[in-house]
Every structure is written in C-alpha cells, then in structure tokens.
Motif scaffolding. Sequence first.
Motif, PDB file in Angstrom:
ATOM      1  N   ARG A  76       0.836  -1.210   0.000  1.00  0.00           N
ATOM      2  CA  ARG A  76       0.000   0.000   0.000  1.00  0.00           C
ATOM      3  C   ARG A  76       0.867   1.255   0.000  1.00  0.00           C
ATOM      4  O   ARG A  76       1.865   1.302   0.728  1.00  0.00           O
ATOM      5  CB  ARG A  76      -0.873  -0.011   1.271  1.00  0.00           C
ATOM      6  N   PRO A  77       0.487   2.305  -0.770  1.00  0.00           N
ATOM      7  CA  PRO A  77      -0.584   2.336  -1.758  1.00  0.00           C
ATOM      8  C   PRO A  77      -0.068   1.867  -3.115  1.00  0.00           C
ATOM      9  O   PRO A  77       0.721   2.560  -3.764  1.00  0.00           O
ATOM     10  CB  PRO A  77      -0.978   3.819  -1.803  1.00  0.00           C
ATOM     11  N   TYR A 104      -4.776  -2.081  -1.338  1.00  0.00           N
ATOM     12  CA  TYR A 104      -4.271  -2.033   0.034  1.00  0.00           C
ATOM     13  C   TYR A 104      -3.343  -3.206   0.362  1.00  0.00           C
ATOM     14  O   TYR A 104      -2.927  -3.360   1.500  1.00  0.00           O
ATOM     15  CB  TYR A 104      -5.428  -2.015   1.031  1.00  0.00           C
ATOM     16  N   ASN A 121      -8.923   1.601  -2.085  1.00  0.00           N
ATOM     17  CA  ASN A 121      -9.237   2.932  -1.593  1.00  0.00           C
ATOM     18  C   ASN A 121      -9.742   3.791  -2.741  1.00  0.00           C
ATOM     19  O   ASN A 121      -9.032   3.988  -3.736  1.00  0.00           O
ATOM     20  CB  ASN A 121      -7.964   3.560  -1.003  1.00  0.00           C
ATOM     21  N   HIS A 153      -8.207  -2.822   4.772  1.00  0.00           N
ATOM     22  CA  HIS A 153      -6.860  -3.335   4.565  1.00  0.00           C
ATOM     23  C   HIS A 153      -6.886  -4.820   4.208  1.00  0.00           C
ATOM     24  O   HIS A 153      -6.418  -5.200   3.150  1.00  0.00           O
ATOM     25  CB  HIS A 153      -6.003  -3.095   5.810  1.00  0.00           C
TER      26      HIS A 153
END
Length: 355
Positions: A76-77, A104, A121, A153
């Motif tokens: 991530r990211p 994630y 996200n 996550h």
Amino acid sequence: MAGLGGLALGAAAPAAGWAGLGGARFLSSARLPDQSYALIGIDGEGEEAFRLALPGRGHAAAAHPSQTIAVAFARRPGDFALVLDCATGEELARLHSPEGRHFYGHGAFSADGATLYTTENAYESGEGRIGVWDAATGFRRIGETPSGGIGPHDVKLVGGGGALVIANGGIRTHPESGRAKLNIPTMRPNLAWLSTKDGAIRNIVEPPEELRLNSLRHLAVAGDLVAVGAQWQGDEASAPPLLALHRPGRELIWADARLRDWASMSGYVGSVAIDATGDEVAITSPRGGTALIFDAATGSCSCRVAAADICGVAAFERGFATTTGRGIWAGRAADGALLRAARHRIEFDNHLIAV
C-alpha cells in the motif's frame, strides 16, 4: 456485486497442486540481496521451493484454493497485482487498480476460485471498496462494492464462502500525501461482514470509544472465528489490547495480556494467524520484535516469543510458522517452542500465506 462465474484456468496447475512445487506450504514476498523483489514459495522445513520475480515490493498474496495460482499484491498504496502460475512461472495477468483507486495489499479468492476480491481505496472520497475480478476471463474486473468503512486493509472469506469479513482500518489516505494519515481525530475502524451473493453489508462491529484509535488491520479466520489484529494510532506511551476475537452476531472480544506484553508490541500488529486446531491465535510485531500467542477460547495470552523483526505468521502443524525481515523462517509449537528453523539471504516481507 457480480455473481460467481465458472473457472477456466484448469490447465494452469498440475494435479499435485501446491505440494508438487517442491513441497510448497507457504508464500511470502521478499527483498533479495540485489534489492529486487520476488514471491517466494517455502516448504515445511522452511526451505525455498520456488522464486518468482515481482516488479516492486510486495505485501501479501492470495493463493488459489485448488490450483497453483497466486496473486501477489503491491505494498500500500500500490496499483498492481500480479497473477502468477507458480508451477510454470508464467504471468497470467497483471491487475491495475482503476482510476481513482489503489490497492491495500490484500485480496481473497472465492471458495471455488472463480472470483478474486481486492481491498481498495477510492481516495478522492476516502471510501473503501472491494473490487471484484472474474478469473474465468483473465481476471477481468467485473464490479466493486462498498467495504462498509474507510481504509479496508485485509479481507477473508468466511461462512463457507457466503460472506467476506473486512478489516476497515478507519484511516483515510491519499496517494498525493504518500502514507500520511489524514483523519486520525475522526477515524472509526470497523469489522464488516459482506454478502458475496449480493454485495450487501450484513453486519458491522466497531471497537469501543476508548479503543477508537485502534486501526483494525489484519485478519485470520477458522470456522466462524475471526481474529483481527490492530495498530494503535494514539499515545505511543499507551499499551492497549491489539487483538480482538469475533463471531457472527456478537461484539468484538478484546484479548487479555499483561501490560508488559502489550507494551512489547509497540502498538503494532503486523500479522495474525489461527493455528490448524482453531485453539490458538498468534499476533506478531516487527516493531517490537515480539509474537504473542493466545488461547482462542478464553482470549488470554499463553506465551510470548522474542524474535527481531518478526512479522509473517501462518498456521503450521500444531502451531505456527513465522518469518522475519532478517531472513529467518521458524516453525514453532503452540507454546512458542522452536521446532525447526531456516536462514535465508533475503528479507521476508510482512506476511506468510499458507497454501
């Protein structure tokens, strides 16, 4: 959310399955001595079974339930996920997060392997998403659904495949801000249960107000038991509980350990696992160089293991296998006793995935 489709990858895997790949029992991303990255297969003695190159640093992997196919996710990211036939080394697909999204680092296959779910996200709105990919059509993206919170996550399949459980960490981020945490004063982590049939959120549970800054991050599942490891975003001098246990229809039950044991975790759980019996739960902290093992029935801490930079953990025989950023693989009994160990000239990344 799209329904499940048929799987068309049968020719990609040998009949022997994962065990046919040098006895592979686990997957882990790693950094190599030349600073390149790879997905590593590890056998039951801790020795390397195979090695496949990655284009950048990996985080976790999702293993297909019946074929030697793994999806290696960027840290991530990240915006890539590599679908690999681990028997041939062939890259079957390279997934890219859609515009306005990033991965994630975690994902999960459906019970039949026909669908891949990814945590994402939607960074302009800050909302969490679960991406849906069809393995039968080259891992084509076929939809997405809200994750039930911010910062999803980790994700695991539960309920015989009828649901996903999602650890929504509650922390808003944006690629333009790197890994900066943008909403700590208002963060609300939760554990969400999502139907794989229609994409509806069936249940959401949150930490109590005094643990609102406990970002729920990593998951392990055994039957109807879900273990979730947290990362504390509050006062660094605090030593809050960092493991919660959950069963459908109930609240989160926070595990019990001595203050000095919680303090040894440095507010950070890097990975979590439930042993093969479902009786023990382990959490690790690379920051604290500590692993704690708990009784799953009572939630009480039964032992503490010290190991520098320990993070990866997975069920192994009647205990756990662990990996460290210093290249150590270890097989341990449920009481933490060392059964066997192997040293590698690599740096294992955060997660150890059982196959």
